[in-house]
Write a protein that holds these residues in place. Structure first.
Motif, PDB file in Angstrom:
ATOM      1  N   MET A  59      47.753  37.592  32.741  1.00  0.00           N
ATOM      2  CA  MET A  59      48.701  37.240  31.691  1.00  0.00           C
ATOM      3  C   MET A  59      49.938  38.140  31.741  1.00  0.00           C
ATOM      4  O   MET A  59      51.062  37.679  31.488  1.00  0.00           O
ATOM      5  N   VAL A  60      49.754  39.413  32.099  1.00  0.00           N
ATOM      6  CA  VAL A  60      50.919  40.289  32.255  1.00  0.00           C
ATOM      7  C   VAL A  60      51.804  39.791  33.392  1.00  0.00           C
ATOM      8  O   VAL A  60      53.037  39.763  33.277  1.00  0.00           O
ATOM      9  N   ILE A  61      51.190  39.373  34.491  1.00  0.00           N
ATOM     10  CA  ILE A  61      51.962  38.812  35.609  1.00  0.00           C
ATOM     11  C   ILE A  61      52.751  37.595  35.140  1.00  0.00           C
ATOM     12  O   ILE A  61      53.959  37.467  35.406  1.00  0.00           O
ATOM     13  N   ALA A  62      52.066  36.671  34.448  1.00  0.00           N
ATOM     14  CA  ALA A  62      52.734  35.453  33.968  1.00  0.00           C
ATOM     15  C   ALA A  62      53.883  35.795  33.029  1.00  0.00           C
ATOM     16  O   ALA A  62      54.961  35.183  33.100  1.00  0.00           O
ATOM     17  N   ASN A  63      53.668  36.779  32.154  1.00  0.00           N
ATOM     18  CA  ASN A  63      54.718  37.145  31.197  1.00  0.00           C
ATOM     19  C   ASN A  63      55.878  37.874  31.873  1.00  0.00           C
ATOM     20  O   ASN A  63      57.042  37.695  31.491  1.00  0.00           O
ATOM     21  N   GLN A  64      55.581  38.684  32.892  1.00  0.00           N
ATOM     22  CA  GLN A  64      56.666  39.335  33.623  1.00  0.00           C
ATOM     23  C   GLN A  64      57.522  38.308  34.368  1.00  0.00           C
ATOM     24  O   GLN A  64      58.756  38.402  34.378  1.00  0.00           O
ATOM     25  N   ALA A  65      56.860  37.323  34.985  1.00  0.00           N
ATOM     26  CA  ALA A  65      57.604  36.279  35.693  1.00  0.00           C
ATOM     27  C   ALA A  65      58.464  35.480  34.717  1.00  0.00           C
ATOM     28  O   ALA A  65      59.624  35.146  35.000  1.00  0.00           O
ATOM     29  N   PHE A  66      57.901  35.181  33.555  1.00  0.00           N
ATOM     30  CA  PHE A  66      58.642  34.465  32.520  1.00  0.00           C
ATOM     31  C   PHE A  66      59.828  35.295  32.029  1.00  0.00           C
ATOM     32  O   PHE A  66      60.947  34.785  31.876  1.00  0.00           O
ATOM     33  N   THR A  67      59.597  36.576  31.781  1.00  0.00           N
ATOM     34  CA  THR A  67      60.664  37.465  31.292  1.00  0.00           C
ATOM     35  C   THR A  67      61.826  37.507  32.276  1.00  0.00           C
ATOM     36  O   THR A  67      62.997  37.461  31.876  1.00  0.00           O
TER      37      THR A  67
END
Length: 648
Positions: A395-403
Motif C-alpha cells: 500500500m505504501v508503494i501504491a500511495n507513493q506511485a499515486f503521490t
C-alpha cells in the motif's frame, strides 16, 4: 423597611466590592466537598453545601471567604459549564422526570423532553441531553436539562458502544442502502483485467475489501506489481447525497467488535468490495520496482479496469504459509510463487525505506475476544507478522506511485503532511540533544526533512530519547498541495488505497480518475479537510474511550492480579503505565510508589522519578504491578507495585 434602606444597600455593595474574587475550574471530591483550581494553580476549598450548585469541570467565579485564618471559595457565577452537552440516565421521582449524568451518579437534574425526540422515555433509558439552566443562574439553585437524543435502553447488550458513539457525536449505523447503478461512460472504457490472479489479504471477518494484489517478475529481475483498488465513486457522483454523507462521516468507524461503514453497506460490503470470484470495477496501478527496491515511476500505469479476485486470504494463513510452511487451502496455482515474491519485495522495500525514508517500529496489537452477550472474555496480544508487513509495504508503494502522479501532473489533492518538530519547541529539542551529546545537527537542519531523517536514524538505538522527543512533535495534518511527511521520511505522501473506508482516499480516487480520463477538476475545499480532521480526532477519542472502559470491565474482577507494566508517561501525580500483556493503560500514583512523599522528586521533562536523590524509575522501565482499584464506570485503573524497591 430595612429592605428598601439605601444606606444598607450601599453597605452591601461596599462589602461585595471589598470581598476578593477569583475564577477557576471546579474539582469535585467523591466525599461531597471540592476545590477550585485557578489558572495560576492556586487551590481553594469548597464546602459540600456550595458544591451542590456546581459540577466537576465547571469554570466559575466567586468570592474567597476567610475564617479563622482559613480561606474557602463560594461560587457565584457560572462562566462555562462542563454539562453543556452530556449523556445521562432517565429516572422518575414522583412522576417528575430527572436525568442523572453518567459521571455524576448522585446528581439528579430536572429534565424536559425536546419536541423532536420521537421516543417515549422510560426509567433507565440513556439519552443525550443539553443543559438549559445552571444552578448558579437562578434563585432556586436548580439545574434544568433537556433530553435531545435517545441513545439506548439500560439493558441493551451494546449499551457501551452506543453510549461511546453518542458521547463523541458519531453515527450508530451505516447510511441507508439505496439502488445504485454503475457509471456507464466509465464502464465502457474499463479494460478487462479479470484474467490476472488478484487476491486479497485481510482479517477473516473483513467484508469491505478495497484492495487486491498480484505480482510477477520480468527478465531484468524487476518486480511487476499490480494493485487493484475498489472504485465506489463509479456508483455515485460528487454532488450526490451519498457523497455528502461520506464527507460528514469521513471514515468508517472501527471499534472493538463493532463496525459502522462510511458508505451504505450495499456498496461497502457488496457492490464495491473485492469479494472472491466476483467481477468488480476498480482502478489498477501497475508499478515496476527494480532490484534495489526503487519505484520506476516512468513505468507506472493507472487504468480503469474490471477485476476478479481469485481468493480471500487471511493474515494468519498467509503468515503461516510463509513462516511455517503450512499449506494453503486455496487451490490457485500461482499463489505460492506470488507469496514468495511478495515476501521478497516487502523485505526489500523495508530495507529501501530504512535507507531512503523512515520505517515505523513494529508494535504489538491487542485483540478483544467477546462472548455472545458482548462481554469481554479475553485479550490476545498479537505481534505483526509477515502478512501485515506485505500489505503495508504494497500500500505504501501504491500511495507513493499515486503521490508522484498527483504532484507532477495535477499539483493538488488531499495530502497527508507532518512537519516534524513544532517550530516553537526546536530550542528545547536542541537542548535535550545537547544533554545526550548529539551535536551534529544545527537547529536549521533539524527543521528540514533530511535533518529530521538523520536524527531519527541517529537515535534509532536510543528508545528512551526517542520517547522523550515525542512530546515536541507536530501532529499529522492534511493539505491540498504536496508537502513533506517527516514521520514517513518522504517529500510528499497522499493515500488512495482505501476509498471504501476513508473519504480523503475517495476524493483522491476521483481526482486520479479525472487524470486518467482527461477530465477537468478542481482542488478539494479546505472545509472538507477541516471536517476530516475533526472526525479523525473524534474517532480516536471514541476508540480510546471504549478501550479504557472495556479494560476496566475486564480487570474489575482481577484485583491484586499481577501484570508486567511499562512506564509511558511521568507527571506530577505519578506514572502512567501500559500493561504489556493486554495493552491497558493504568495509573501508578506517587502514594503507591513510595511511602514517604518528601523523599520523592518528580522530573516529568526528564522522564524520571528519584527517591532519596537516586533515579529509581524512568520512562520505558518495566515494572511488576498489581491491580489496586478499578474506578466505577471505567473512569480509570489504579495499580500499585507488586513489591516496593529497597532504597537506602
Amino acid at each position: 423597611m430595612l429592605q428598601n434602606n439605601p444606606l444598607l444597600a450601599q453597605l452591601k455593595q461596599q462589602l461585595y466590592q471589598q470581598t476578593p474574587r477569583v475564577e477557576g475550574i471546579i474539582h469535585a471530591h467523591e466525599k461531597g466537598f471540592g476545590f477550585l483550581e485557578t489558572d495560576n494553580k492556586k487551590s481553594y476549598f469548597i464546602a459540600s453545601q456550595h458544591m451542590k450548585n456546581v459540577v466537576n469541570g465547571d469554570r466559575v467565579s466567586g468570592q474567597i471567604i476567610t475564617k479563622n485564618d482559613k480561606e474557602s471559595f463560594e461560587p457565584e457565577t457560572i462562566i462555562e459549564s462542563s454539562l453543556q452537552s452530556f449523556l445521562g440516565r432517565i429516572t422518575y421521582n414522583n412522576k417528575m422526570m430527572t436525568i442523572v449524568p453518567e459521571n455524576l451518579p448522585h446528581k439528579f437534574i430536572k429534565c424536559k423532553v425536546n419536541g423532536h425526540l420521537n421516543h417515549q422515555l422510560k426509567n433507565g433509558d440513556w439519552v443525550k441531553a443539553k443543559l438549559l439552566t445552571h444552578a448558579l443562574e437562578n434563585d432556586k439553585h436548580m439545574f434544568i436539562a433537556e433530553a435531545m437524543q435517545f441513545v439506548a435502553e439500560d439493558s441493551a447488550p451494546d449499551l457501551l458502544w452506543l453510549k461511546t458513539l453518542a458521547r463523541h457525536n458519531l453515527e450508530t449505523a451505516a447510511p441507508l442502502d439505496e439502488l445504485f447503478t454503475l457509471n456507464e461512460a466509465e464502464s465502457k472504457v474499463r479494460q478487462d483485467f479479470t484474467d490476472i490472479d488478484f487476491f486479497t489479504i485481510d482479517s477473516k471477518e473483513t467484508l469491505d475489501m478495497d484492495d487486491a494484489i498480484s505480482i510477477t517478475t520480468d527478465d531484468n529481475h524487476h518486480f511487476l506489481l499490480s494493485i487493484a483498488i475498489a472504485d465506489p465513486s463509479t456508483y455515485f457522483i460528487a454532488e450526490s447525497a451519498t457523497n455528502q454523507q461520506a464527507v460528514q462521516r469521513s471514515f468508517s468507524t472501527y471499534l472493538p467488535n463493532y463496525t459502522i461503514s462510511m458508505l451504505p453497506k450495499v456498496l461497502a460490503n457488496d457492490l464495491c468490495s473485492l469479494k472472491p470470484h466476483e467481477k468488480r470495477p476498480a482502478v489498477v496501478a501497475q508499478i515496476t520496482i527494480n532490484s534495489q527496491g526503487e519505484i520506476i515511476y516512468s513505468a507506472t500505469r493507472f487504468t480503469l479496469a474490471w477485476v476478479t479476485s481469485k481468493a480471500k486470504l487471511s493474515y494468519s494463513e498467509v503468515s503461516d504459509f510463509i513462516e511455517d510452511n503450512i499449506p494453503l487451502t486455496t487451490p490457485i496455482a500461482s499463489l505460492p510463487q506470488q507469496l514468495a515474491l511478495f515476501e521478497q519485495l516487502a523485505k526489500l522495500r523495508i530495507q529501501w525505506r530504512s535507507e531512503h525514508a523512515l520505517v515505523f517500529k513494529d508494535k504489538n496489537e491487542y485483540r478483544f475476544i467477546f462472548d455472545e452477550h458482548l462481554q469481554l472474555t479475553n485479550i490476545l496480544k498479537e505481534s505483526r507478522r509477515i502478512a501485515h508487513k506485505i500489505v503495508e509495504e504494497m500500500m505504501v508503494i501504491a500511495n507513493q506511485a499515486f503521490t508522484h502522479k498527483m504532484a507532477s501532473e495535477l499539483g493538488f489533492g488531499i495530502f497527508n503532511i507532518h512537519n516534524g518538530f513544532e517550530a516553537k519547541y526546536l530550542d528545547l529539542v536542541m537542548k535535550l540533544l545537547a544533554e545526550q551529546q548529539i551535536d551534529q545537527l544545527t537547529k536549521e537542519q533539524l527543521a528540514t526533512l533530511e535533518g529530521y531523517k538523520t536524527l531519527r536514524r541517529t537515535i534509532d538505538d536510543n528508545p528512551l530519547l526517542e520517547y522523550r522527543l515525542r512530546r515536541f512533535l507536530s501532529i499529522v495534518d492534511f493539505a491540498t498541495t504536496p508537502s513533506a511527511h517527516f514521520s514517513m521520511g518522504l517529500s510528499a505522501y497522499a493515500t488512495w488505497t482505501s476509498p471504501i473506508r476513508k473519504y480523503g482516499d475517495l476524493a483522491n480516487h476521483r481526482l486520479l480518475k479525472a487524470l486518467i480520463l482527461n477530465q477537468s477538476t478542481t482542488p478539494p475545499e479546505q472545509q472538507v479537510l477541516t471536517v476530516i480532521n475533526e472526525r479523525r480526532k473524534a474517532l480516536r477519542l471514541a476508540e480510546r474511550d471504549i478501550n479504557q472502559k472495556l479494560y476496566s470491565q475486564y480487570l474489575s474482577d482481577k484485583l491484586d492480579q499481577s501484570f508486567t507494566a511499562e512506564i509511558i508517561d511521568i507527571n506530577r501525580g505519578g506514572a502512567r503505565v501500559r500493561l504489556t500483556e493486554i495493552g491497558a493503560i493504568a495509573f501508578l500514583p506517587l502514594s503507591l510508589l513510595h511511602p514517604i512523599r518528601d523523599e520523592i522528586s518528580i522530573q516529568p521533562e526528564a522522564g524520571k522519578i528519584t527517591i532519596n536523590q537516586t533515579t529509581t524509575y524512568q520512562l520505558l522501565d518495566k515494572l511488576d504491578v498489581v491491580i489496586n482499584e478499578v474506578k466505577a464506570d471505567g473512569a480509570g485503573i489504579i495499580v500499585k507495585l507488586a513489591e516496593l524497591p529497597s532504597i537506602s
